[in-house]
Enzyme design. Structure first.
Site, PDB file in Angstrom:
ATOM      1  N   SER A 185       5.365 -21.416  -9.637  1.00  8.92           N
ATOM      2  CA  SER A 185       4.790 -20.300  -8.979  1.00  8.92           C
ATOM      3  C   SER A 185       5.024 -20.160  -7.664  1.00  8.92           C
ATOM      4  O   SER A 185       6.124 -20.290  -7.066  1.00  8.92           O
ATOM      5  CB  SER A 185       3.277 -20.268  -9.554  1.00  8.92           C
ATOM      6  OG  SER A 185       2.703 -18.685  -9.242  1.00  8.92           O
ATOM      7  N   ASP A 210       4.474 -17.604 -16.877  1.00  8.20           N
ATOM      8  CA  ASP A 210       3.876 -18.478 -15.653  1.00  8.20           C
ATOM      9  C   ASP A 210       4.192 -19.820 -16.227  1.00  8.20           C
ATOM     10  O   ASP A 210       3.629 -20.292 -17.137  1.00  8.20           O
ATOM     11  CB  ASP A 210       2.789 -18.134 -15.406  1.00  8.20           C
ATOM     12  CG  ASP A 210       2.146 -19.028 -14.217  1.00  8.20           C
ATOM     13  OD1 ASP A 210       2.862 -19.417 -13.555  1.00  8.20           O
ATOM     14  OD2 ASP A 210       0.919 -18.893 -14.298  1.00  8.20           O
TER      15      ASP A 210
END
Length: 384
Positions: free
Chosen positions: A63, A185
């Site tokens: 991320s 993610d």
């Protein structure tokens, strides 16, 4: 003292003589995710750049941690800070009320397009030149089986790789497709991809954390994370809003967690839950569940299993960091005090404070590492 340690701007908790024995082996830098909290990581990496410090053989990030690594490799101090301070605080990136009322998802594509253009202009060519034959990877999660994967950074598909590692469930409209596979993610399965660094034979592993552990190191392995700690840990500002909005007639988070834990104990054949890598979602797993309630979404099996994957893998990662295999040393860079920023909706003062914490910790690490390197060279030169 064990082969695991901590370092922060005003102190350390590790065995330097032991760590010096690992210095000659393959090294890796691991950057945890954390949304706007990754401004701490930006500070650490800027301190590295200002010190002309880059002894690493490989890089792993998730991320915003992966994006910060890109800025570091592209030799652009201040870029990670600007991304978080300027762009993620803009309403075009995220506006809570627009999100709730109209399902306006986070403006990740808008922010990444900005970072590729003036006045920011991420210098990918410089990054590739700096990287050379070293490896740099972003952690992502397969949307179909929740397994962790590691995609090369700074390639031709750089934009999509960053989109994938940041594709937080329920905050983006859909998974990101790369080479015919859908990803979400990386924090679902690996927001601290330290095990992957070890599997690829890194023996000195430096981890930049965006959480605040107590600055002590024990020879005893950490106990597996208790579920109460997991879902009742401090929650960002946004969750308190969500909690107030949850329909009182729906199943509580406590009931849901108990149900899923019971199911997991009796159904050990679920292969996609048997993962080695751990991580923490941008908001924490329970927040994803709460967010589904807020939006009126039904809690389907996929989301429930994602939450269990997150819970199990994060516990495994914590255990790995606390008691690594004997053939490696894990050293964590942590803030002096709990970060003031949140995953989202932080104010500029909070972000600047945490960035300064990162700078201070980064400079302290550079100084410590130079001493370790001198110690390692001395040991090699001493006659038997």
């Amino acid at each position: 003292m064990s082969n695991s340690g901590l370092i922060w701007s005003s102190g350390t908790a590790y065995n330097p003589e032991l760590l010096a024995q690992y210095i000659g082996g393959k090294s890796a830098l691991v950057a945890q995710g954390g949304g706007q909290r990754s401004v701490f990581t930006a500070g650490v990496l800027d301190a590295f750049l200002y010190s002309n410090f880059d002894p690493f053989d490989e890089f792993y990030g998730t991320s915003a941690g992966a994006l910060n690594l890109c800025a570091y490799l592209c030799r652009q101090p201040g870029l990670g800070k600007s991304f978080l301070l300027d762009l993620t605080t803009d309403d075009r990136f995220f506006n809570l009320f627009s999100f709730i009322r109209q399902k306006h998802y986070i403006g990740l594509d808008w922010a990444l397009n900005q970072i590729c253009s003036a006045p920011y202009k991420l210098d990918i060519d410089m990054g590739l030149s700096v990287l050379k034959d070293r490896g740099a990877y972003a952690a992502v999660t397969r949307a179909d089986n929740f397994q962790d994967h590691y995609l090369p950074l700074l390639g031709n598909n750089w934009f999509d790789v960053i989109r994938a590692t940041c594709a937080i469930p329920n905050l983006v409209s859909r998974p990101i497709e790369i080479s015919g596979k859908a990803f979400v993610d990386g924090g679902v399965s690996a927001s601290i991809p330290v095990q992957e660094a070890w599997r690829r034979e890194a023996r000195t592993i430096i981890v930049i954390r965006t959480e605040y552990p107590e600055p002590t190191v024990s020879d005893e392995p950490l106990e597996p994370i208790d579920k109460a700690v997991w879902y009742k840990s401090p929650i960002d500002h946004i969750q308190s809003f969500w909690s107030e909005q949850i329909d009182k007639g729906k199943k509580s988070v406590d009931e849901f967690i108990e149900e899923r834990l019971l199911q997991n104990r009796t159904d050990i054949t679920k292969q996609h839950l048997d993962l080695l890598n751990g991580g923490r979602w941008l908001f924490g797993a329970d927040n994803v569940y709460r967010l589904s309630h807020l939006l009126g979404n039904r809690l389907d099996a996929g989301l429930a299993d994602m939450i269990m994957v997150h819970y199990q893998t994060y516990a495994l990662t914590q255990e790995f960091i606390a008691a690594p295999p004997e053939d490696c040393f894990v050293l964590q860079i942590i803030p002096d005090q709990p970060l003031r920023s949140s995953s989202l909706m932080s104010n500029p003062d909070e972000l600047l404070f945490d960035y300064q914490q990162g700078l201070n910790a980064g400079y302290r690490f550079v100084s410590e590492y130079q001493n370790l390197l001198a110690m390692h060279c001395k040991e090699k030169s001493e006659p038997f």
